[in-house]
Design an enzyme around this catalytic site. Structure first.
Site, PDB file in Angstrom:
ATOM      1  N   TRP A 267       0.966  -1.334  -0.562  1.00  0.00           N
ATOM      2  CA  TRP A 267      -0.526   0.078  -0.152  1.00  0.00           C
ATOM      3  C   TRP A 267       1.083   0.821  -0.076  1.00  0.00           C
ATOM      4  CZ3 TRP A 267      -0.106   4.133   4.229  1.00  0.00           C
ATOM      5  CH2 TRP A 267      -0.819   4.730   3.548  1.00  0.00           C
TER       6      TRP A 267
ATOM      7  N   GLU B  26      -3.104  -2.792  -2.457  1.00  0.00           N
ATOM      8  CA  GLU B  26      -3.522  -2.155  -1.879  1.00  0.00           C
ATOM      9  C   GLU B  26      -4.377  -1.188  -2.532  1.00  0.00           C
ATOM     10  OE1 GLU B  26      -3.626  -2.108   2.488  1.00  0.00           O
ATOM     11  OE2 GLU B  26      -5.513  -1.115   2.871  1.00  0.00           O
TER      12      GLU B  26
ATOM     13  N   LYS C  82      -7.054   2.549  -3.078  1.00  0.00           N
ATOM     14  CA  LYS C  82      -7.644   3.238  -1.231  1.00  0.00           C
ATOM     15  C   LYS C  82      -8.370   4.749  -2.170  1.00  0.00           C
ATOM     16  CE  LYS C  82      -6.108   6.134   2.875  1.00  0.00           C
ATOM     17  NZ  LYS C  82      -4.699   5.589   3.627  1.00  0.00           N
TER      18      LYS C  82
ATOM     19  N   ASP D  71      -9.414  -2.864   1.470  1.00  0.00           N
ATOM     20  CA  ASP D  71      -9.440  -2.468   3.190  1.00  0.00           C
ATOM     21  C   ASP D  71     -11.074  -1.536   3.504  1.00  0.00           C
ATOM     22  OD1 ASP D  71      -9.832  -0.770   5.551  1.00  0.00           O
ATOM     23  OD2 ASP D  71      -7.185  -0.709   5.663  1.00  0.00           O
TER      24      ASP D  71
ATOM     25  N   HIS E 102     -11.655   1.807   3.398  1.00  0.00           N
ATOM     26  CA  HIS E 102     -10.912   3.273   1.498  1.00  0.00           C
ATOM     27  C   HIS E 102     -11.394   2.828   0.646  1.00  0.00           C
ATOM     28  CE1 HIS E 102      -6.397   1.612   2.816  1.00  0.00           C
ATOM     29  NE2 HIS E 102      -6.811   2.591   3.449  1.00  0.00           N
TER      30      HIS E 102
ATOM     31  N   HIS F 241      -8.787  -6.003   4.345  1.00  0.00           N
ATOM     32  CA  HIS F 241      -7.983  -5.387   5.610  1.00  0.00           C
ATOM     33  C   HIS F 241      -9.547  -5.093   6.415  1.00  0.00           C
ATOM     34  CE1 HIS F 241      -4.066  -4.446   5.098  1.00  0.00           C
ATOM     35  NE2 HIS F 241      -3.945  -5.448   5.338  1.00  0.00           N
TER      36      HIS F 241
ATOM     37  N   ASP G  73     -11.853   7.465   6.783  1.00  0.00           N
ATOM     38  CA  ASP G  73     -10.998   6.060   6.826  1.00  0.00           C
ATOM     39  C   ASP G  73     -10.697   6.536   8.468  1.00  0.00           C
ATOM     40  OD1 ASP G  73      -9.398   4.048   6.378  1.00  0.00           O
ATOM     41  OD2 ASP G  73      -7.871   5.567   5.661  1.00  0.00           O
TER      42      ASP G  73
ATOM     43  N   ASP H  60      -9.901   4.463  10.974  1.00  0.00           N
ATOM     44  CA  ASP H  60      -9.679   3.251  11.372  1.00  0.00           C
ATOM     45  C   ASP H  60     -10.130   3.632  13.124  1.00  0.00           C
ATOM     46  OD1 ASP H  60      -8.152   2.031   9.745  1.00  0.00           O
ATOM     47  OD2 ASP H  60      -7.032   3.556   9.494  1.00  0.00           O
TER      48      ASP H  60
ATOM     49  N   ASP I  97      -7.423  -3.721  10.788  1.00  0.00           N
ATOM     50  CA  ASP I  97      -6.505  -2.802  10.386  1.00  0.00           C
ATOM     51  C   ASP I  97      -7.432  -1.749  10.417  1.00  0.00           C
ATOM     52  OD1 ASP I  97      -4.688  -0.744   9.094  1.00  0.00           O
ATOM     53  OD2 ASP I  97      -5.503  -1.235   7.147  1.00  0.00           O
TER      54      ASP I  97
HETATM   55  C1  RNT Z   1      -3.275   2.714   4.649  1.00  0.00           C
HETATM   56  C2  RNT Z   1      -4.331   1.438   4.430  1.00  0.00           C
HETATM   57  C3  RNT Z   1      -3.058   0.775   5.426  1.00  0.00           C
HETATM   58  C4  RNT Z   1      -2.076   1.115   6.874  1.00  0.00           C
HETATM   59  C5  RNT Z   1      -1.269   0.122   7.196  1.00  0.00           C
HETATM   60  C6  RNT Z   1      -0.291   0.657   7.857  1.00  0.00           C
HETATM   61  O1  RNT Z   1      -4.334   3.326   5.126  1.00  0.00           O
HETATM   62  O2  RNT Z   1      -5.161   0.814   5.350  1.00  0.00           O
HETATM   63  O3  RNT Z   1      -2.953  -0.710   5.178  1.00  0.00           O
HETATM   64  O4  RNT Z   1      -3.603   0.616   7.100  1.00  0.00           O
HETATM   65  O5  RNT Z   1      -0.425  -0.461   5.752  1.00  0.00           O
HETATM   66 ZN    ZN Z   2      -4.799  -0.788   4.894  1.00  0.00          ZN
END
Ligand code: RNT
Ligand code: ZN
Length: 424
Positions: free
Chosen positions: A190, A231, A233, A264, A267, A291, A299, A301, A331
């Site tokens: 990513w 990955e 986004k 993810d 994302h 993820h 986003d 997290d 994640d």
């Molecule tokens: C970031 C991505 C990625 C990170 C990690 C730290 O938006 O989701 O996967 O969360 O690599």
């Molecule tokens: Zn991620």
């Protein structure tokens, strides 16, 4: 908290088993299937995505952010391993650990393009002793050469080459993990590259990205040891207008290069759901990586919970028989609460979602659907929501020698007192 007795758990389970059996659902088979699903714990929840390249390492750039200052962050790889050990004791089943490149045992300065398997030998020994698989991520952030927001798409050829070498080094580490542990490492790329404001040239960075990725993946590695994933986004903090590695870009890339695509769940646009995308992408891809995250308005997290969307994702994985093609990692990074608890909450929620999906009478539901009986389909889906799922989950935890109910929290509080609180 008053602990529930084994007898109570077994009595509850016996009733639940009958209720599910009446719908043709075999609870024993569901638990056996659940025990075979590994969830990768993302190690970066334990150190707020700082890594161990230096004592004062910080998360900078990358368009991502860990907020909060709860005490107890892992400051070394040893502390991180201890925290992961504690979390894994509280999660039923056999799982994996997902590492960032910045989380090695470096013992001094090691440049990202010079990282080698030996910098992760302590992680490999640790994982081997515990029978855990390891996954890996090159880290394309928190580095002077990423400060301008460009890594694999950098117009500066030297910088681009540096980050290509980091990708190549990372795949070698993944391969070493796979060889040492007897289970393939998913090495996931990513990059944050993008633009805060409206770019005039959207094309060049994407062409550069394809070339950089091709250079990273040029060497063929044995899929028994290493699996490559990319990955995408939608946007990042400070990168709101453009992301070179968008979803369309990586879908095309993964399909044509026959590698894994990573979705993810944070994302996408907040009204888009990954649960609807899996069967589309898996029509054309052999394997994928997930993820599992929880975005709140963006986003963000947040720690994963048993949301409707998490259940929908689990249903898709089970209904589509995709579990042997989709690798599941968590994640998220929340620094406002006990970080060990964050892993436990997220992983237990993921497992609950999977167990719920495994306890679904999918074939009968599909029969209604195929017959056009949407009344019965909806009625059954609603009735299923109040079946005694919780007692099956309790019984599963008991059988897997994991704490039942909120008992795990007592252990985390104890660990906080004796270990985490001692960290400066
Ligand atoms: C970031 C991505 C990625 C990170 C990690 C730290 O938006 O989701 O996967 O969360 O690599
Ligand atoms: Zn991620």
């Amino acid at each position: 908290m008053q602990p529930i007795t084994t007898q109570q758990i077994e009595a509850g389970y016996a009733l639940a088993k009958e209720r599910y059996a009446a719908l043709g659902v075999d609870t024993e088979a569901a638990m056996t299937a659940l025990a075979a699903i590994p969830i990768a714990l993302h190690a970066w929840q334990g150190d707020d995505v700082r890594g161990f390249e230096s004592a004062d390492a910080q998360l900078t750039g990358g368009g991502i952010q860990a907020t909060g200052n709860y005490p107890g962050r892992a400051r070394t790889a040893d502390e991180l391993r201890a925290d992961l050990d504690q979390a894994l004791r509280l999660i039923p089943g056999k799982h994996r650990v997902n590492l960032q490149a910045i989380q090695g045992d470096f013992g001094g300065k090691v440049e990202r393009n010079n990282m080698r398997p030996e910098h992760f030998s302590r992680w490999m020994d640790w994982a081997k002793e515990r029978g855990l698989g390891l996954d890996f991520n090159p880290s394309y952030f928190s580095h002077p050469k990423a400060d301008d927001g460009f890594t694999l798409t950098s117009r500066d050829e030297g910088n681009r080459q540096f980050w290509i070498e980091h990708g190549i080094a990372s795949r070698k580490i993944g391969e070493a993990f796979g060889k040492a542990l007897g289970t393939p490492c998913v090495t996931n790329i990513w990059i944050p590259d993008g633009s805060k404001d409206i770019p005039v040239d959207r094309k060049s960075p994407r062409e550069l990205l394809a070339r950089s990725l091709d250079a990273i993946l040029a060497e063929k590695l044995d899929s028994r040891y290493n699996l490559d994933a990319v990955e995408g986004k939608l946007f990042g903090l400070g990168l709101e207008s453009y992301t070179a590695g968008s979803h369309e870009f990586y879908l095309g890339y993964a399909v044509t290069r026959k590698i894994l695509l990573c979705y993810d769940t944070g994302h996408f646009h907040p009204t888009e759901v990954v649960s609807d995308k899996l069967s589309a992408a898996l029509t054309f891809l052999d394997q994928m990586l997930l993820h599992i995250s929880r975005g709140v308005r963006w986003d963000s997290d947040h720690v994963v919970i048993l949301s409707d969307e998490l259940q929908a994702i689990a249903q898709e994985l089970v209904r589509g028989k995709y579990l042997n093609r989709v690798h599941i990692s968590l994640d998220f990074f929340d620094a406002s609460m006990n970080r060990v608890a964050a892993w436990v909450i997220g992983a237990r929620s993921m497992l609950k979602a999977l167990l719920l999906a495994l306890l679904e009478p999918f074939e009968s539901l599909r029969t209604f659907e195929n017959a056009g009986d949407y009344t019965a389909r909806l009625a059954m889906l609603e009735e299923l929501k109040t079946l005694p799922f919780g007692t099956v989950w309790d019984y599963y935890c008991l059988k897997q020698s994991a704490p039942v109910g909120a008992q795990w929290l007592d252990e985390v509080k104890q660990y906080e007192k004796t270990v985490l609180a001692q960290r400066g």
